[in-house]
Design an enzyme around this catalytic site. Structure first.
Site, PDB file in Angstrom:
ATOM      1  N   LYS A 153      44.819  32.607  46.577  1.00 30.07           N
ATOM      2  CA  LYS A 153      43.739  32.393  45.998  1.00 30.07           C
ATOM      3  C   LYS A 153      44.039  32.477  44.456  1.00 30.07           C
ATOM      4  O   LYS A 153      44.433  33.640  44.116  1.00 30.07           O
ATOM      5  CB  LYS A 153      42.556  33.335  46.422  1.00 30.07           C
ATOM      6  CG  LYS A 153      41.630  33.492  45.371  1.00 30.07           C
ATOM      7  CD  LYS A 153      40.864  32.221  44.989  1.00 30.07           C
ATOM      8  CE  LYS A 153      39.656  32.351  44.030  1.00 30.07           C
ATOM      9  NZ  LYS A 153      40.123  32.889  42.864  1.00 30.07           N
ATOM     10  N   GLY A 208      43.371  43.572  40.785  1.00 26.75           N
ATOM     11  CA  GLY A 208      42.543  43.272  39.840  1.00 26.75           C
ATOM     12  C   GLY A 208      41.530  44.444  39.521  1.00 26.75           C
ATOM     13  O   GLY A 208      41.761  45.659  39.708  1.00 26.75           O
ATOM     14  N   SER A 209      40.208  44.467  39.027  1.00 28.17           N
ATOM     15  CA  SER A 209      39.169  45.168  38.775  1.00 28.17           C
ATOM     16  C   SER A 209      38.669  45.945  39.904  1.00 28.17           C
ATOM     17  O   SER A 209      38.730  45.617  41.186  1.00 28.17           O
ATOM     18  CB  SER A 209      38.026  44.668  37.864  1.00 28.17           C
ATOM     19  OG  SER A 209      37.209  43.950  38.920  1.00 28.17           O
ATOM     20  N   GLY A 212      35.502  44.283  41.454  1.00 29.14           N
ATOM     21  CA  GLY A 212      35.927  42.815  42.196  1.00 29.14           C
ATOM     22  C   GLY A 212      36.825  43.359  43.441  1.00 29.14           C
ATOM     23  O   GLY A 212      36.398  42.842  44.601  1.00 29.14           O
ATOM     24  N   GLY A 213      37.625  44.431  43.318  1.00 35.87           N
ATOM     25  CA  GLY A 213      38.396  44.771  44.418  1.00 35.87           C
ATOM     26  C   GLY A 213      37.387  45.400  45.618  1.00 35.87           C
ATOM     27  O   GLY A 213      37.577  45.211  46.796  1.00 35.87           O
ATOM     28  N   GLU A 232      44.785  46.711  44.870  1.00 34.13           N
ATOM     29  CA  GLU A 232      45.529  47.671  43.768  1.00 34.13           C
ATOM     30  C   GLU A 232      44.273  47.280  42.629  1.00 34.13           C
ATOM     31  O   GLU A 232      43.997  46.385  42.086  1.00 34.13           O
ATOM     32  CB  GLU A 232      46.719  47.000  43.255  1.00 34.13           C
ATOM     33  CG  GLU A 232      47.261  48.184  42.446  1.00 34.13           C
ATOM     34  CD  GLU A 232      47.828  47.535  41.038  1.00 34.13           C
ATOM     35  OE1 GLU A 232      47.175  47.659  39.861  1.00 34.13           O
ATOM     36  OE2 GLU A 232      48.899  46.708  41.118  1.00 34.13           O
ATOM     37  N   CYS A 269      47.849  47.615  34.332  1.00 35.60           N
ATOM     38  CA  CYS A 269      47.305  48.393  35.141  1.00 35.60           C
ATOM     39  C   CYS A 269      47.846  49.960  34.980  1.00 35.60           C
ATOM     40  O   CYS A 269      47.227  50.857  35.251  1.00 35.60           O
ATOM     41  CB  CYS A 269      47.512  47.791  36.816  1.00 35.60           C
ATOM     42  SG  CYS A 269      49.048  47.756  37.177  1.00 35.60           S
ATOM     43  N   GLU A 356      38.653  53.664  33.103  1.00 30.57           N
ATOM     44  CA  GLU A 356      39.725  52.894  32.878  1.00 30.57           C
ATOM     45  C   GLU A 356      39.220  51.830  31.568  1.00 30.57           C
ATOM     46  O   GLU A 356      37.905  51.302  32.056  1.00 30.57           O
ATOM     47  CB  GLU A 356      40.387  52.118  33.628  1.00 30.57           C
ATOM     48  CG  GLU A 356      41.532  51.157  33.196  1.00 30.57           C
ATOM     49  CD  GLU A 356      41.973  50.343  34.331  1.00 30.57           C
ATOM     50  OE1 GLU A 356      42.983  49.566  34.190  1.00 30.57           O
ATOM     51  OE2 GLU A 356      41.306  49.914  35.451  1.00 30.57           O
TER      52      GLU A 356
END
Length: 486
Positions: A153, A208-209, A212-213, A232, A269, A356
Site C-alpha cells: 500500500k 506511521g502514526s 493510524g496504526g 511501528e 520515529c 510525541e
C-alpha cells in the site's frame, strides 16, 4: 491528482497474491532462489538510483544528498543482507527430535519443527522514509525473504516514486524467475482498508502514526479471521544525561542532542523528544546557540506541517513549560523549537508534555536527584529507544536507571544518539505499545523475517515426505538443533 487503484485492479492483485497463484509457488522456492530475487531487486534499484533519487526529492522535499542517496543505499543493502540471511539458513529454525523410547516424559515420537511462510502480506509504506521503509523497504524485503507474496500500500506522500519503484521491483523479480503475482503496489486509503480486510491477506505491517496504526490494528484483529499486524507507531525516545556527563562534556552533549532532534526536520520515529538534565546544568546558552543555528527545513507534507504546528502550540501553552528557543515557520518550513520544564511540573502535566511531537521540537525536563529522575522514568510511555549519556565512573548511579529504561524501550543506547538505526543481525527496532503493536518483534535487522513465518511440527513422517529442511540427510546443509544439540 492522487492515484487510486480501481476495485477490479485490486481484486486482480489480491487474486494473484492468493494461494493458487503466488503463495504456494513462493513457499515452495528454496532460500537460495529467494536470495537471488532480492539481489536482483537491489541491483535494479541501484541501476536506477539517479532517477529514483530525483523523483523522491521532487515529491518529499528531502535533500538528494546525503539523505536520499544514503537512504537508497540502505535500502539495497538490507535487500542483500536478507539474501545473506537466506543463504545462512538459521532463520528456518529447523529442529529434529528423533524418536526416543526412553524419553523421561514417556516414549517420544519422531518430531521435526520448521518455520514456514505466513502467506500473502500487506505492507503499508511509511511517509518519512520513501525508500528504506517504503515500496522496497525493510518490510517488503523481510516478507519476500520469508517466502510471502507482498501487496504494497503506497504512501500518498510519494505516489509517483512508489509507482516507479514498484515497476522496478516487479520487473526484477520476473527477470530473476520469481512466480508471477508475488508483488504489487496499490494506491488509495480505502483500497488499503479493503486489502486489510480481505481474507486472502495473512499478515500486515505498518509504519506511521499512533492513531493510524491503532485503527488498522483494530481492523486486523477484529476480522472474522484475525491476522498478525506489525505496527511501528510512536515514540518519545527519552535521553538521560547524568551529572557526571554534564560536568565532563556538557557542551558536546548539548550540541549533539540539538543535531539529533532536529535531524530531518525531526521527522524520525527515533527522534529524541525528551532530554532529562540535572537541575543547574548551565547549558542553556549552548543549547540556544546550537538550536538557533539550525536552518529552516521543509516538512514532508502539508498535513504533517499543519499537525506539527498545532501540537507545537499546545506544548508552548502547557502549564509549567517555558520556551528556550522559539522556532519560526513559513508555510511548511520550520526552524527547531526547544522547551523546558521541571520534573515536578512534568509529573503533574498532561498529554501535551508527554506525547510525541513529529517535527523539530523537543522538551527538556530538569530533575533534582536520582530519585526524582527514576520517578519520571517510571511514568513515561514506552517507546522505541532510551538513551543514557553518562560517564564510566557513574556505574552505581546509572545501574538503578536500567530497570525502568528497559521497561520503556526495545533499544538502549550508551553515549550515542537514537536517530541512527543500522541494519544488522543484532538490531532491535521495536518496543512495548505504543512503540509497536507486537513488542516481541523488530522491523529493522535480520530478525524482522520472523514476523512473516509460523512454525509447523511434523510428527512421525517418513523421510521422503518431509520438507528438505527436516530430512535426515539435511540436503540444504542447514544449521539445525538435533536431539537438543546444535
Amino acid at each position: 491528482m492522487s492515484r487510486e487503484t480501481s476495485a477490479p485492479e485490486l481484486e486482480h492483485i489480491l487474486v494473484a497474491a492468493a494461494a493458487a497463484a503466488a503463495a504456494r509457488p513462493f513457499a515452495a522456492t528454496t532460500p537460495a532462489e529467494r536470495a537471488g530475487w532480492l539481489d536482483a531487486v537491489a541491483d535494479a534499484l541501484d541501476a536506477e538510483a539517479e532517477a529514483l533519487i530525483a523523483l523522491a526529492h521532487t515529491e518529499t522535499h528531502l535533500p538528494a544528498a546525503p539523505r536520499l542517496k544514503g537512504e537508497l543505499a540502505r535500502t539495497t543493502f538490507q535487500l542483500r543482507l536478507f539474501g545473506q540471511v537466506l543463504r545462512d539458513g538459521a532463520f528456518l529454525g529447523a529442529t529434529v527430535d528423533h524418536a526416543d523410547a526412553d524419553w523421561p516424559m514417556g516414549p517420544r515420537p519422531d518430531l521435526r519443527r520448521v518455520l514456514v511462510p505466513m502467506g500473502p502480506t500487506l505492507v503499508f509504506a511509511a511517509g518519512n522514509f520513501p525508500f528504506a521503509f517504503s515500496v522496497a523497504g525493510g518490510d517488503t524485503a523481510s516478507a519476500l525473504a520469508a517466502g510471502c507474496p507482498v501487496v504494497l500500500k503506497a504512501h500518498p506522500g510519494h505516489e509517483e516514486l512508489s509507482t516507479r519503484t514498484g515497476e522496478i521491483v516487479v520487473s526484477a523479480l520476473a527477470a530473476a524467475g520469481a512466480p508471477d503475482g508475488g508483488f504489487a503496489v496499490v494506491h488509495g486509503f480505502e483500497q488499503g482498508i479493503t486489502a486489510l480486510k480481505d481474507p486472502r491477506i495473512s499478515a500486515a505491517s505498518f509504519t506511521g502514526s499512533v492513531p493510524g496504526g491503532r485503527a488498522l490494528f483494530d481492523i486486523a484483529v477484529s476480522r472474522p479471521t484475525p491476522i498478525p499486524f506489525y505496527g511501528e507507531l510512536g515514540s518519545v525516545n527519552p535521553v538521560v544525561v547524568t551529572p557526571g556527563a554534564v560536568a565532563a562534556r556538557g557542551e558536546a552533549v548539548a550540541k549533539a542532542y540539538s543535531g539529533s532532534f532536529s535531524l530531518g526536520a525531526g521527522q524520525f520515529c527515533t527522534k529524541p523528544g525528551l532530554l532529562l538534565l540535572p537541575e543547574g546544568h548551565g547549558l542553556e546558552g549552548t543549547l540556544r546557540e546550537a538550536v538557533g543555528g539550525v536552518a529552516r527545513q521543509r516538512m514532508l507534507t502539508e498535513r504533517i506541517a499543519s499537525g506539527f504546528a498545532h501540537k507545537l502550540s499546545e506544548l508552548r501553552a502547557a502549564p509549567g513549560v517555558e520556551t528556550l528557543v522559539d522556532g519560526t515557520h513559513q508555510g511548511e518550513e520550520f526552524t527547531p523549537s526547544l522547551f523546558t520544564t521541571t520534573a515536578k511540573e512534568f509529573l503533574a502535566g498532561g498529554e501535551a508534555v508527554r506525547e510525541e511531537h513529529f517535527g523539530p521540537a523537543s522538551l527538556i525536563v530538569t530533575y533534582r536527584d536520582q530519585a526524582e529522575l527514576i520517578e519520571v522514568l517510571e511514568t513515561l510511555e514506552p517507546g522505541l529507544t532510551a538513551t543514557i549519556q553518562g560517564e564510566p565512573d557513574e556505574a552505581e548511579y546509572v545501574r538503578p536507571l536500567l530497570a525502568p529504561l528497559t521497561r520503556l524501550a526495545g533499544r538502549l543506547l550508551w553515549n550515542d544518539w537514537p536517530t541512527g538505526v543500522t541494519v544488522s543481525w543484532a538490531q532491535q527496532h521495536g518496543g512495548p505499545y505504543p512503540a509497536t503493536t507486537a513488542p516481541a518483534t523488530t522491523s529493522v535487522g535480520t530478525a524482522a523475517i520472523e514476523r512473516f513465518q509460523r512454525p509447523v511440527a511434523w510428527q512421525g513422517f517418513p523421510d521422503a515426505l518431509l520438507p528438505e529442511p527436516l530430512r535426515e540427510d539435511n540436503p540444504w546443509r542447514l544449521p539445525r538443533r538435533t536431539d537438543g544439540a546444535r
